[in-house]
Design a protein around this motif. Structure first.
Motif, PDB file in Angstrom:
ATOM      1  N   GLN A  23      -7.501 -15.492  -8.152  1.00 50.27           N
ATOM      2  CA  GLN A  23      -6.619 -14.570  -8.821  1.00 50.27           C
ATOM      3  C   GLN A  23      -6.400 -14.950 -10.214  1.00 50.27           C
ATOM      4  N   PRO A  24      -6.260 -13.947 -11.142  1.00 49.16           N
ATOM      5  CA  PRO A  24      -5.692 -14.323 -12.530  1.00 49.16           C
ATOM      6  C   PRO A  24      -5.223 -15.435 -12.680  1.00 49.16           C
ATOM      7  N   ARG A  25      -4.134 -15.607 -11.912  1.00 49.10           N
ATOM      8  CA  ARG A  25      -3.044 -16.563 -11.924  1.00 49.10           C
ATOM      9  C   ARG A  25      -3.127 -17.367 -10.729  1.00 49.10           C
TER      10      ARG A  25
END
Length: 225
Positions: A187-189
């Motif tokens: 995930q992006p974060r």
């Protein structure tokens, strides 16, 4: 012998106490024991990674470049400068990610908290995977333990063999644990992947093995991969 040696090191190693408190939410804001810099295949310079670690407020960090330790003194220098300026810096542990064969499967091992320039790890710090007998997982674990470090199986659910089989084989060889909390969805974060991470954690807990966590950062942001 390998298992007894690993158990002894695990019980006495100062990092073991930190890993004993690892939780699903420990990463990326508190702990990160898996990340990369331009010293191997990462995009962040060691200085850039150190700057982000300070900004995040990490408590413990290990930079685990593939078969390379060049980032360690640079990150340590940045942390010491921050401390001198009155900024709390993370505790920095030596780390490296080593390729090896486990059950005939190519896997990665995180070596954490080992002694500086120990000769047993020299073959694994030349920038690329070894060939021959030293590629065997048993040889890698023995080298890590000889250097006073902990050996943890990285991202157990990313390989062609089931993580249950790999963790069982790793435990038999004296591994100290595995990376329990990992973002398999990238995930992006960073966030741990439900179900699979929980199953890995249960397996490790049942075996009395340590759990680690890390973003496996290769990009420009330490909060994600």
């Amino acid at each position: 012998m390998a298992m007894r040696s690993g158990s002894l090191i695990r019980s006495q190693h100062p990092l073991a106490a930190v890993l004993a408190d690892v939780e699903p939410g420990s990463c990326p804001s508190k702990l990160n024991f898996h990340c990369h810099t331009t010293c191997s295949d990462g995009s962040l310079s060691p200085g850039g990674l150190a700057e982000q670690a300070l900004a995040i407020g990490l408590e413990h960090l290990a930079v685990t470049d593939h078969h390379a330790l060049g980032s360690y003194p640079l990150v340590l220098e940045a942390f010491e400068a921050a401390e001198a300026a009155g900024v709390r810096a993370p505790t920095l542990w030596r780390g490296v990610e080593i390729s090896c064969l486990l059950e005939g499967c190519l896997v990665h091992v995180l070596a954490l908290g080992f002694a500086e320039q120990h000769p047993s790890l020299a073959p694994y710090l030349l920038g690329q995977a070894v060939v021959g007998p030293e590629l065997r997982a048993a040889a890698v674990v023995e080298a890590i333990h000889a250097a006073g470090g902990l050996a943890l199986l990285a991202h157990p659910a990313r390989y062609r063999l089931p993580f249950q089989r790999l963790i069982a084989a790793a435990a038999e060889l004296g591994f100290d644990g595995a990376e329990a909390w990992y973002d398999y969805g990238m995930q992006p974060r960073w966030q741990p992947t439900p179900l699979v991470c929980e199953a890995i954690a249960r397996d490790l807990l049942a075996r009395g093995l340590l759990m680690s966590c890390g973003t496996d950062t290769h990009g420009l942001h330490l909060h994600g991969r």
